[in-house]
Design a protein around this motif. Structure first.
Motif, PDB file in Angstrom:
ATOM      1  N   MET A   1      35.433  28.034  56.084  1.00  0.00           N
ATOM      2  CA  MET A   1      35.274  28.932  55.146  1.00  0.00           C
ATOM      3  C   MET A   1      35.902  30.472  55.951  1.00  0.00           C
ATOM      4  O   MET A   1      35.433  30.861  56.775  1.00  0.00           O
ATOM      5  CB  MET A   1      34.129  29.432  54.488  1.00  0.00           C
ATOM      6  N   ILE A   2      36.682  31.281  55.151  1.00  0.00           N
ATOM      7  CA  ILE A   2      37.206  32.537  55.704  1.00  0.00           C
ATOM      8  C   ILE A   2      36.664  33.658  54.772  1.00  0.00           C
ATOM      9  O   ILE A   2      36.882  33.553  53.518  1.00  0.00           O
ATOM     10  CB  ILE A   2      38.725  32.523  55.728  1.00  0.00           C
ATOM     11  N   LEU A   3      36.167  34.597  55.217  1.00  0.00           N
ATOM     12  CA  LEU A   3      35.435  35.665  54.371  1.00  0.00           C
ATOM     13  C   LEU A   3      36.580  36.677  53.626  1.00  0.00           C
ATOM     14  O   LEU A   3      37.552  36.834  54.789  1.00  0.00           O
ATOM     15  CB  LEU A   3      34.704  36.634  54.934  1.00  0.00           C
ATOM     16  N   HIS A   4      36.763  36.448  52.494  1.00  0.00           N
ATOM     17  CA  HIS A   4      37.809  37.138  51.747  1.00  0.00           C
ATOM     18  C   HIS A   4      37.608  38.456  51.335  1.00  0.00           C
ATOM     19  O   HIS A   4      38.366  39.505  51.442  1.00  0.00           O
ATOM     20  CB  HIS A   4      38.480  36.247  51.016  1.00  0.00           C
ATOM     21  N   HIS A   5      36.509  38.783  50.367  1.00  0.00           N
ATOM     22  CA  HIS A   5      36.283  39.801  49.817  1.00  0.00           C
ATOM     23  C   HIS A   5      34.921  40.177  49.510  1.00  0.00           C
ATOM     24  O   HIS A   5      34.010  38.934  49.551  1.00  0.00           O
ATOM     25  CB  HIS A   5      37.042  40.279  48.572  1.00  0.00           C
ATOM     26  N   LEU A   6      34.314  41.418  49.246  1.00  0.00           N
ATOM     27  CA  LEU A   6      32.922  41.877  48.851  1.00  0.00           C
ATOM     28  C   LEU A   6      32.945  42.345  47.619  1.00  0.00           C
ATOM     29  O   LEU A   6      34.038  42.795  47.100  1.00  0.00           O
ATOM     30  CB  LEU A   6      32.558  43.114  49.566  1.00  0.00           C
ATOM     31  N   GLY A   7      32.299  41.827  46.743  1.00  0.00           N
ATOM     32  CA  GLY A   7      32.401  42.016  45.257  1.00  0.00           C
ATOM     33  C   GLY A   7      31.181  42.925  44.670  1.00  0.00           C
ATOM     34  O   GLY A   7      29.841  42.363  44.988  1.00  0.00           O
ATOM     35  N   TYR A   8      31.320  43.920  44.039  1.00  0.00           N
ATOM     36  CA  TYR A   8      30.311  44.678  43.886  1.00  0.00           C
ATOM     37  C   TYR A   8      30.272  44.738  42.192  1.00  0.00           C
ATOM     38  O   TYR A   8      31.292  45.036  41.773  1.00  0.00           O
ATOM     39  CB  TYR A   8      30.602  46.163  44.349  1.00  0.00           C
ATOM     40  N   VAL A   9      29.191  45.233  41.611  1.00  0.00           N
ATOM     41  CA  VAL A   9      29.075  45.458  40.256  1.00  0.00           C
ATOM     42  C   VAL A   9      28.681  46.858  40.123  1.00  0.00           C
ATOM     43  O   VAL A   9      27.723  47.195  40.846  1.00  0.00           O
ATOM     44  CB  VAL A   9      27.972  44.830  39.517  1.00  0.00           C
ATOM     45  N   VAL A  10      29.434  47.646  39.254  1.00  0.00           N
ATOM     46  CA  VAL A  10      29.272  49.165  39.248  1.00  0.00           C
ATOM     47  C   VAL A  10      29.069  49.553  38.079  1.00  0.00           C
ATOM     48  O   VAL A  10      29.634  48.746  37.044  1.00  0.00           O
ATOM     49  CB  VAL A  10      30.498  50.187  39.972  1.00  0.00           C
ATOM     50  N   ARG A  11      28.895  50.818  37.848  1.00  0.00           N
ATOM     51  CA  ARG A  11      28.769  51.170  36.241  1.00  0.00           C
ATOM     52  C   ARG A  11      30.192  51.866  35.847  1.00  0.00           C
ATOM     53  O   ARG A  11      30.443  51.620  34.428  1.00  0.00           O
ATOM     54  CB  ARG A  11      27.795  52.687  36.305  1.00  0.00           C
ATOM     55  N   ASP A  12      30.949  52.280  36.691  1.00  0.00           N
ATOM     56  CA  ASP A  12      32.143  52.716  36.277  1.00  0.00           C
ATOM     57  C   ASP A  12      33.577  52.607  37.307  1.00  0.00           C
ATOM     58  O   ASP A  12      33.154  53.094  38.534  1.00  0.00           O
ATOM     59  CB  ASP A  12      32.056  54.421  35.975  1.00  0.00           C
ATOM     60  N   LEU A  13      34.248  51.884  36.776  1.00  0.00           N
ATOM     61  CA  LEU A  13      35.501  51.722  37.861  1.00  0.00           C
ATOM     62  C   LEU A  13      36.248  52.837  38.529  1.00  0.00           C
ATOM     63  O   LEU A  13      36.134  52.916  39.845  1.00  0.00           O
ATOM     64  CB  LEU A  13      36.530  50.707  37.321  1.00  0.00           C
ATOM     65  N   SER A  14      36.143  53.669  37.638  1.00  0.00           N
ATOM     66  CA  SER A  14      36.957  54.873  38.164  1.00  0.00           C
ATOM     67  C   SER A  14      35.962  55.688  39.211  1.00  0.00           C
ATOM     68  O   SER A  14      36.841  56.088  40.384  1.00  0.00           O
ATOM     69  CB  SER A  14      37.438  55.859  36.830  1.00  0.00           C
ATOM     70  N   GLU A  15      34.960  55.975  38.958  1.00  0.00           N
ATOM     71  CA  GLU A  15      33.903  56.432  39.675  1.00  0.00           C
ATOM     72  C   GLU A  15      33.785  55.514  40.986  1.00  0.00           C
ATOM     73  O   GLU A  15      33.683  56.272  42.054  1.00  0.00           O
ATOM     74  CB  GLU A  15      32.640  56.779  39.076  1.00  0.00           C
TER      75      GLU A  15
END
Length: 169
Positions: A1-15
């Motif tokens: 397995m190769i670590l590819h990305h970190l995924g975050y949930v946020v309130r506002d994409l632009s901010e």
């Protein structure tokens, strides 16, 4: 397995994109609005999930930020932890043999919590929040997956720092 990305949930994409740039120099984020999945299950049952996501290169890794618009049933919303934001939702890995990864998790009584597919992309998430604090997302290496992130890398390489969040084209 190769670590590819970190995924975050946020309130506002632009901010969130602006803050990633200000604090870590990351950008630009390429955004996909209201992503449609051809198939989606949560805990083995059909689900719906309306979200927008944006991706940026950060060194050898990528960062994903997601804004959740709606999720049904309620279990889907809980899985994506839309109540306590921002949050690290998943670590994503690219694998050559998804069946062996599935067998490893299922051998520890960890079934898939979420499966999704669209446009040649296949996603399986295992909810490891009780033990690790986040989900693990598995992506088989496909041409479509590789092409998506090649575009993200190219955007970072040629970025003039004029816009932190740009439409994915």
């Amino acid at each position: 397995m190769i670590l590819h990305h970190l995924g975050y949930v946020v309130r506002d994409l632009s901010e969130a994109a602006r803050r990633w740039y200000e604090l870590a120099g990351v950008g630009p984020f390429l955004a996909l609005e209201h992503i449609h999945f051809d198939t989606l299950t949560v805990d083995g049952r059909p689900a719906s999930f309306d979200h927008s996501a944006a991706f940026a290169a950060h060194g050898d890794l990528f960062i994903e930020i997601q804004e959740i618009h709606s999720a049904a049933p309620a279990a889907a919303g809980k899985f994506f932890r839309a109540g306590s934001l921002p949050t690290l939702q998943h670590l994503a890995y690219v694998v050559e043999d998804p069946a062996s990864v599935a067998a490893r998790f299922e051998g520890h009584d960890i079934p898939p919590a979420m499966t999704a597919s669209t446009a040649g992309l296949n996603i399986t998430q295992y909810d490891l929040a009780p033990s690790l604090g986040f989900a693990v997302e598995i992506h088989p290496r496909t041409d479509e997956f590789t092409a998506l992130f090649e575009k993200v890398r190219a955007a970072a390489d040629g970025w003039d720092r004029s816009s932190f969040l740009q439409p994915f084209s």
